[in-house]
Design a protein around this motif. Structure first.
Motif, mmCIF file in Angstrom:
data_model
loop_
_atom_site.group_PDB
_atom_site.id
_atom_site.type_symbol
_atom_site.label_atom_id
_atom_site.label_comp_id
_atom_site.label_asym_id
_atom_site.label_seq_id
_atom_site.Cartn_x
_atom_site.Cartn_y
_atom_site.Cartn_z
ATOM 1 N N GLY A 341 0.780 -1.228 0.000
ATOM 2 C CA GLY A 341 0.000 0.000 0.000
ATOM 3 C C GLY A 341 0.810 1.275 0.000
ATOM 4 O O GLY A 341 0.266 2.369 0.210
ATOM 5 N N GLU A 342 2.125 1.172 -0.280
ATOM 6 C CA GLU A 342 2.970 2.363 -0.249
ATOM 7 C C GLU A 342 2.672 3.270 -1.442
ATOM 8 O O GLU A 342 2.461 2.818 -2.566
ATOM 9 N N LEU A 343 2.684 4.565 -1.187
ATOM 10 C CA LEU A 343 2.504 5.553 -2.236
ATOM 11 C C LEU A 343 3.793 5.680 -3.044
ATOM 12 O O LEU A 343 4.865 5.924 -2.492
ATOM 13 N N LEU A 344 3.661 5.525 -4.360
ATOM 14 C CA LEU A 344 4.789 5.693 -5.277
ATOM 15 C C LEU A 344 4.516 6.893 -6.168
ATOM 16 O O LEU A 344 3.388 7.121 -6.605
ATOM 17 N N VAL A 345 5.569 7.654 -6.452
ATOM 18 C CA VAL A 345 5.438 8.920 -7.167
ATOM 19 C C VAL A 345 6.454 8.950 -8.308
ATOM 20 O O VAL A 345 7.605 8.543 -8.125
ATOM 21 N N ARG A 346 6.029 9.438 -9.480
ATOM 22 C CA ARG A 346 6.951 9.535 -10.601
ATOM 23 C C ARG A 346 6.618 10.796 -11.406
ATOM 24 O O ARG A 346 5.463 11.204 -11.480
ATOM 25 N N GLY A 347 7.638 11.410 -11.999
ATOM 26 C CA GLY A 347 7.358 12.564 -12.838
ATOM 27 C C GLY A 347 8.487 13.565 -12.898
ATOM 28 O O GLY A 347 9.600 13.341 -12.407
ATOM 29 N N GLU A 348 8.177 14.717 -13.489
ATOM 30 C CA GLU A 348 9.178 15.735 -13.794
ATOM 31 C C GLU A 348 9.822 16.336 -12.552
ATOM 32 O O GLU A 348 10.949 16.827 -12.618
ATOM 33 N N PHE A 349 9.120 16.291 -11.423
ATOM 34 C CA PHE A 349 9.595 17.030 -10.259
ATOM 35 C C PHE A 349 10.179 16.142 -9.173
ATOM 36 O O PHE A 349 10.460 16.620 -8.068
ATOM 37 N N VAL A 350 10.375 14.865 -9.473
ATOM 38 C CA VAL A 350 11.090 13.997 -8.539
ATOM 39 C C VAL A 350 12.564 14.389 -8.574
ATOM 40 O O VAL A 350 13.145 14.624 -9.640
ATOM 41 N N MET A 351 13.184 14.480 -7.422
ATOM 42 C CA MET A 351 14.566 14.944 -7.293
ATOM 43 C C MET A 351 15.515 14.238 -8.250
ATOM 44 O O MET A 351 15.265 13.121 -8.726
ATOM 45 N N LEU A 352 16.662 14.882 -8.490
ATOM 46 C CA LEU A 352 17.720 14.250 -9.262
ATOM 47 C C LEU A 352 18.359 13.102 -8.490
ATOM 48 O O LEU A 352 18.856 12.136 -9.083
ATOM 49 N N GLY A 353 18.361 13.218 -7.179
ATOM 50 C CA GLY A 353 18.960 12.198 -6.321
ATOM 51 C C GLY A 353 19.466 12.826 -5.051
ATOM 52 O O GLY A 353 19.387 14.048 -4.857
ATOM 53 N N TYR A 354 19.990 12.003 -4.144
ATOM 54 C CA TYR A 354 20.563 12.486 -2.897
ATOM 55 C C TYR A 354 22.044 12.798 -3.090
ATOM 56 O O TYR A 354 22.771 12.045 -3.749
ATOM 57 N N LEU A 355 22.495 13.879 -2.509
ATOM 58 C CA LEU A 355 23.875 14.314 -2.612
ATOM 59 C C LEU A 355 24.832 13.234 -2.091
ATOM 60 O O LEU A 355 24.716 12.789 -0.940
ATOM 61 N N ASP A 356 25.770 12.829 -2.941
ATOM 62 C CA ASP A 356 26.844 11.899 -2.557
ATOM 63 C C ASP A 356 26.325 10.628 -1.891
ATOM 64 O O ASP A 356 26.987 10.072 -1.012
ATOM 65 N N ASP A 357 25.150 10.167 -2.289
ATOM 66 C CA ASP A 357 24.573 8.975 -1.664
ATOM 67 C C ASP A 357 23.814 8.143 -2.697
ATOM 68 O O ASP A 357 22.587 8.081 -2.685
ATOM 69 N N PRO A 358 24.549 7.512 -3.611
ATOM 70 C CA PRO A 358 23.878 6.715 -4.649
ATOM 71 C C PRO A 358 23.091 5.542 -4.084
ATOM 72 O O PRO A 358 22.069 5.149 -4.661
ATOM 73 N N ALA A 359 23.526 5.002 -2.957
ATOM 74 C CA ALA A 359 22.806 3.869 -2.375
ATOM 75 C C ALA A 359 21.432 4.315 -1.882
ATOM 76 O O ALA A 359 20.419 3.642 -2.136
ATOM 77 N N ALA A 360 21.378 5.444 -1.184
ATOM 78 C CA ALA A 360 20.090 5.948 -0.705
ATOM 79 C C ALA A 360 19.204 6.370 -1.866
ATOM 80 O O ALA A 360 17.980 6.186 -1.831
ATOM 81 N N THR A 361 19.814 6.911 -2.919
ATOM 82 C CA THR A 361 19.037 7.297 -4.092
ATOM 83 C C THR A 361 18.408 6.076 -4.739
ATOM 84 O O THR A 361 17.218 6.079 -5.092
ATOM 85 N N ALA A 362 19.196 5.017 -4.905
ATOM 86 C CA ALA A 362 18.682 3.794 -5.527
ATOM 87 C C ALA A 362 17.597 3.150 -4.672
ATOM 88 O O ALA A 362 16.658 2.532 -5.194
ATOM 89 N N GLU A 363 17.709 3.299 -3.358
ATOM 90 C CA GLU A 363 16.692 2.751 -2.465
ATOM 91 C C GLU A 363 15.397 3.545 -2.558
ATOM 92 O O GLU A 363 14.300 2.993 -2.451
ATOM 93 N N ALA A 364 15.527 4.859 -2.781
ATOM 94 C CA ALA A 364 14.351 5.725 -2.820
ATOM 95 C C ALA A 364 13.663 5.724 -4.171
ATOM 96 O O ALA A 364 12.430 5.766 -4.253
ATOM 97 N N VAL A 365 14.438 5.697 -5.259
ATOM 98 C CA VAL A 365 13.885 5.776 -6.611
ATOM 99 C C VAL A 365 14.258 4.503 -7.362
ATOM 100 O O VAL A 365 15.440 4.233 -7.581
ATOM 101 N N ASP A 366 13.243 3.719 -7.769
ATOM 102 C CA ASP A 366 13.531 2.434 -8.405
ATOM 103 C C ASP A 366 13.917 2.611 -9.872
ATOM 104 O O ASP A 366 13.957 3.727 -10.408
ATOM 105 N N GLU A 367 14.202 1.502 -10.548
ATOM 106 C CA GLU A 367 14.695 1.542 -11.919
ATOM 107 C C GLU A 367 13.678 2.137 -12.886
ATOM 108 O O GLU A 367 14.048 2.631 -13.959
ATOM 109 N N ASP A 368 12.418 2.089 -12.538
ATOM 110 C CA ASP A 368 11.376 2.647 -13.396
ATOM 111 C C ASP A 368 11.066 4.110 -13.072
ATOM 112 O O ASP A 368 10.121 4.684 -13.622
ATOM 113 N N GLY A 369 11.850 4.701 -12.156
ATOM 114 C CA GLY A 369 11.670 6.116 -11.839
ATOM 115 C C GLY A 369 10.651 6.405 -10.764
ATOM 116 O O GLY A 369 10.347 7.574 -10.501
ATOM 117 N N TRP A 370 10.121 5.370 -10.110
ATOM 118 C CA TRP A 370 9.125 5.593 -9.049
ATOM 119 C C TRP A 370 9.828 5.916 -7.736
ATOM 120 O O TRP A 370 10.670 5.153 -7.259
#
Length: 486
Positions: A341-370
């Motif tokens: 039931g988690e809310l997933l969000v995708r679109g133009e205004f999702v951040m570029l990523g977390y500063l110097d933290d590719p692991a946290a970015t990959a955990e937050a934004v999946d391969e499909d951009g959600w």
């Protein structure tokens, strides 16, 4: 028509050309036109360059809402840099951590806010160089000089938010994203040049910076920055300045409705209010419309990693506005994960990523951009979003996100605290406040005092209960639901 530029410096120049002598900011008796705003920003940007700020360099800005803050913040982009705003209520150690992690080229400080010595606090935390006060910065008169141009895809800002691990993360947004989300919000709200916008939301937050400062540049509205919310002063400003736009957390409107003497104030100029960041009672929306006379009251959902995701529309009924966060804004889409039931969000205004933290970015934004928000929600037949729970332990106090793990890490350093867990508990005025369950010999008042010296006020637990032990599952995780239920 909203501004068309896709970088902040270009948008500022466009605003100066379109709106000219129209007031951009009013603070006390001082008014600054859009033409004057451009001139001030150009001067401060040149000063930044003199102080060594170059293309892509980070500038930390620490202070409350003011015209000077807006000038200093816009000048960062104008000088080719990246704006890193930090909470005005932070203590020096919290700001120093951001300075170190961003390798900031400069720290701009509003010294003396709330009677504090911010420069001294930074020095105590080990940050002594690269510091300039906001008061000194805006008095300089550096001549303009050629400055580096920025592009739509360049990073415009890094806004820090905490995670459930207690380590803050810097969400990066490009110029096109920060401007684009402001444009969508302004369009749905119908903000226009003749609006007078009281900005209670702090500039260091995306709601004050992007949905305040940038919305002003897009629309030509006049902004009235508020350094610290005071209900009597807010009513005075609404009445005397004929304020039309007043977004904010539900606490703002609850305070207005309960304020002594409100009946004697003329607040009829208010036409647009946008709220969210907490559960909004249906009766609050109804009272905002009926008793405060606000024509358009809407709710919205967003987060630092995606500033505005959903928003109600002008013709939505009170029940929809109060019980949902509205539908996805243009450029964004939402869905609910079928498994949890988690809310997933995708679109133009999702951040570029977390500063110097590719692991946290990959955990937050999946391969499909959600983007995985950590919130549990539902969508109705019209696509209106309702947040029903949190996968994370974050709670919201007075409109500010509080992450218990960060508070717990601070309290764990106190002598006499052997174990600690923090949860959010209901509070009529703030929505939620923190309660700390402490195992050890520390006295509750001492725990609160210890926290006040190390954390911003909204993070400090309002209640402390000393217990013999914390409930845990077989893997050792604290069962916070049991603490909340208690």
């Amino acid at each position: 028509m909203l501004g068309l530029s896709d970088t902040i410096p270009a948008l500022l120049r466009e605003a100066a050309e379109r709106f000219g002598d129209h007031p951009a900011y009013v603070e006390g008796d001082a008014s600054v036109s859009y033409t004057e705003l451009l001139g001030r920003v150009e001067a401060v940007a040149a000063t930044y360059a003199d102080l060594g700020v170059g293309r892509g360099d980070r500038v930390v800005l620490w202070g409350p809402n003011s015209t000077a803050w807006a000038v200093a913040g816009l000048a960062v982009s104008y000088a080719g840099g990246v704006l890193v705003p930090v909470n005005s209520r932070y203590v020096g150690h919290e700001v120093a951590d951001v300075v170190e992690r961003t390798d900031a080229a400069l720290v701009v400080v509003h010294d003396g806010f709330l009677g504090r010595d911010q420069v001294g606090e930074l020095a105590e935390a080990g940050t002594t160089d690269r510091v300039v006060t906001l008061q000194d910065l805006t008095r300089r008169t550096s001549p303009t000089r050629p400055l580096p141009e920025v592009g739509p895809d360049d990073v415009a800002d890094i806004l820090f938010t905490s995670g459930t691990t207690g380590r803050s993360k810097g969400a990066m947004s490009a110029h096109r994203q920060s401007i684009g989300v402001a444009r969508s919000w302004a369009g749905l709200g119908g903000v226009r040049q003749d609006d007078r916008y009281l900005v209670v939301n702090p500039f260091f937050h995306s709601f004050g910076y992007k949905i305040g400062i940038l919305v002003g540049l897009l629309t030509g509205a006049t902004l009235y920055p508020v350094a610290a919310f005071d209900v009597d002063e807010t009513m005075r400003l609404v009445e005397s300045e004929r304020i039309t736009v007043l977004p904010g957390a539900p606490t703002i409107y609850q305070s207005l409705l309960a304020a002594p003497g409100r009946e004697g104030r003329d607040l009829s100029s208010l036409r647009l209010a946008v709220t969210g960041a907490a559960v909004v009672p249906v009766v609050l929306i109804e009272r905002m419309r009926e008793e405060l006379g606000i024509d358009q009251v809407v709710t919205a959902f967003g987060m630092t990693e995606a500033v505005v995701v959903t928003m109600c529309r002008e013709d939505d009924p009170a029940e929809t506005v109060a019980t949902t966060c509205g539908r996805a804004i243009p450029g964004m889409e939402v869905r609910i994960a079928p498994d949890d039931g988690e809310l997933l969000v995708r679109g133009e205004f999702v951040m570029l990523g977390y500063l110097d933290d590719p692991a946290a970015t990959a955990e937050a934004v999946d391969e499909d951009g959600w983007l995985h928000t950590g919130d549990v929600g539902t969508l109705d037949d019209r696509g209106n979003l309702s947040i029903t729970d949190r996968l994370k332990d974050m709670y919201i106090s007075g409109g500010f996100n509080v992450y218990p793990a960060e508070v717990e890490q601070a309290l764990a350093r106190m002598d006499g605290v052997d174990d600690v867990a923090v949860v959010g508990v209901p509070d009529q005025r703030m929505g939620e406040v923190g309660k700390a369950y402490v195992v050890g010999t520390a006295a509750p008042d001492d725990v609160v005092a210890f926290a006040r010296g190390r954390l911003a006020n909204f993070k400090v637990p309002r209640y402390v209960e000393v217990v013999d032990g914390l409930p845990r599952n077989l893997s050792g995780k604290v069962l916070k639901n049991q603490l909340r239920d208690a």
